[in-house]
Scaffold this motif. Sequence first.
Motif, short mmCIF file in Angstrom:
data_model
loop_
_atom_site.label_atom_id
_atom_site.label_comp_id
_atom_site.label_asym_id
_atom_site.label_seq_id
_atom_site.Cartn_x
_atom_site.Cartn_y
_atom_site.Cartn_z
N GLN A 145 0.83 -1.22 0.00
CA GLN A 145 0.00 0.00 0.00
C GLN A 145 0.86 1.26 0.00
OE1 GLN A 145 -1.05 1.86 3.46
NE2 GLN A 145 -1.13 3.45 1.89
N HIS A 146 1.95 1.25 0.78
CA HIS A 146 2.85 2.42 0.77
C HIS A 146 3.41 2.65 -0.63
CE1 HIS A 146 3.97 3.07 5.24
NE2 HIS A 146 2.87 2.38 5.20
N LEU A 147 3.87 1.55 -1.24
CA LEU A 147 4.47 1.65 -2.57
C LEU A 147 3.43 2.15 -3.57
CD1 LEU A 147 7.35 0.98 -3.35
CD2 LEU A 147 6.62 -1.38 -3.83
N LEU A 148 2.22 1.63 -3.47
CA LEU A 148 1.15 2.04 -4.39
C LEU A 148 0.81 3.52 -4.20
CD1 LEU A 148 -0.95 1.39 -6.52
CD2 LEU A 148 -2.43 0.46 -4.71
N SER A 149 0.73 3.97 -2.96
CA SER A 149 0.45 5.39 -2.72
C SER A 149 1.54 6.25 -3.33
CB SER A 149 0.37 5.66 -1.21
OG SER A 149 -0.79 5.05 -0.67
N LEU A 180 1.00 8.90 -6.50
CA LEU A 180 1.32 10.31 -6.33
C LEU A 180 2.36 10.76 -7.37
CD1 LEU A 180 0.70 12.80 -4.59
CD2 LEU A 180 2.61 12.14 -3.10
N ALA A 181 3.38 9.95 -7.58
CA ALA A 181 4.45 10.31 -8.51
C ALA A 181 3.96 10.33 -9.96
CB ALA A 181 5.62 9.34 -8.36
N ASP A 182 3.19 9.33 -10.35
CA ASP A 182 2.83 9.18 -11.78
C ASP A 182 1.49 9.81 -12.14
OD1 ASP A 182 5.15 7.78 -11.82
OD2 ASP A 182 4.29 5.83 -12.31
N PHE A 183 0.60 10.00 -11.16
CA PHE A 183 -0.74 10.52 -11.48
C PHE A 183 -1.13 11.73 -10.63
CE2 PHE A 183 -0.58 6.12 -12.74
CZ PHE A 183 -1.22 6.11 -13.96
N TYR A 192 -8.74 11.00 -7.34
CA TYR A 192 -8.46 10.96 -8.78
C TYR A 192 -9.77 10.75 -9.51
CZ TYR A 192 -5.61 10.17 -12.93
OH TYR A 192 -5.01 10.30 -14.15
N GLU A 193 -9.90 11.37 -10.65
CA GLU A 193 -11.19 11.30 -11.33
C GLU A 193 -11.54 9.91 -11.84
OE1 GLU A 193 -13.16 14.26 -14.48
OE2 GLU A 193 -11.91 15.09 -12.89
N ARG A 194 -10.72 9.39 -12.71
CA ARG A 194 -11.00 8.03 -13.19
C ARG A 194 -9.78 7.44 -13.88
NH1 ARG A 194 -15.09 4.53 -13.54
NH2 ARG A 194 -15.12 3.13 -15.31
N PHE A 195 -9.32 6.31 -13.36
CA PHE A 195 -8.21 5.60 -13.98
C PHE A 195 -8.72 4.83 -15.19
CE2 PHE A 195 -6.75 5.79 -9.48
CZ PHE A 195 -5.58 6.52 -9.69
N THR A 196 -7.89 4.75 -16.23
CA THR A 196 -8.22 3.94 -17.40
C THR A 196 -7.57 2.57 -17.25
OG1 THR A 196 -6.24 4.59 -18.59
CG2 THR A 196 -8.18 6.02 -18.84
N PHE A 217 -4.08 1.40 -15.25
CA PHE A 217 -3.91 0.25 -14.35
C PHE A 217 -2.75 -0.63 -14.79
CE2 PHE A 217 -8.55 0.37 -12.69
CZ PHE A 217 -8.15 1.19 -11.65
N ALA A 218 -2.62 -0.82 -16.09
CA ALA A 218 -1.50 -1.63 -16.61
C ALA A 218 -0.17 -0.97 -16.26
CB ALA A 218 -1.64 -1.80 -18.11
N GLN A 219 -0.12 0.35 -16.40
CA GLN A 219 1.10 1.10 -16.06
C GLN A 219 1.41 0.99 -14.56
OE1 GLN A 219 1.01 5.29 -17.24
NE2 GLN A 219 2.50 5.77 -15.63
#
Length: 234
Positions: free
Chosen positions: A100-104, A108-111, A131-135, A139-141
């Motif tokens: 979860q830390h890594l995902l947060s 933050l860094a990429d989006f 965030y409005e809406r991930f595509t 998610f793949a990125q």
Amino acid sequence: MTEARYLEDTTARTFTATVVRSLDDRVVLDETLFYPEGGGQPHDEGALSFDGETVRVVDVQKTDDIYHTVDGPTPPEGATVEGRIDWDRRFAHMRYHTAQHLLSAVLLADFDAETTGNQLYADRARIDVAYERFTEDDFAQIESRMNEYIDADYAVRWYTMDRADAEASLDPERTRLHLLPDSITEVRVVEIDDVDRTACAGTHVSNTGQIGEFAITGRETKGSAEERVSFVLA
Ligand SMILES: [Zn+2]
């Protein structure tokens, strides 16, 4: 106050302690490895043994102290107990919490997407993100970046800092220190290589390689500018 040994040592599974308070179905110990529910991480479970008897620890909560709820007779004050935490459950929480830390950090860094909440379990977790809406491509990125960081086997460290120093050095978009009560003067910082630094009182693995393979399993749109993203680790 109970010495919270889980904050320092996240590899120990058994410990010896003295009962300092004994209530109907709860005990307070002078020290413990049992993590109390908090910060999106569930409480530990396990057992306490004393005088030839073993009782299950079914709940652990921190209020004015750390209370272990047991499903049998409570040991008396002054008794020596042997504690054992359920390691599979705890280790799963450590893996999910570190993920979860890594995902947060990745979000933050990429989006430029701030984490607003999280809840983890032993077999899944979710985070809420402004965030409005991930595509699907997003998610793949995200999955690819997460697994790259996991494979890099980055070291995870934790240490305490003065609150003022933490406020001066932690990214306010990543760590909402202003939400902490004024009475908190020291902050525990959890750092993943140079990828992430944040304040957290949970338990984490010591290398990202221990997290396992990351996959997003679902999403839910929460209002106009918030997404809830679910993930699992293999
Ligand atoms: Zn944490």
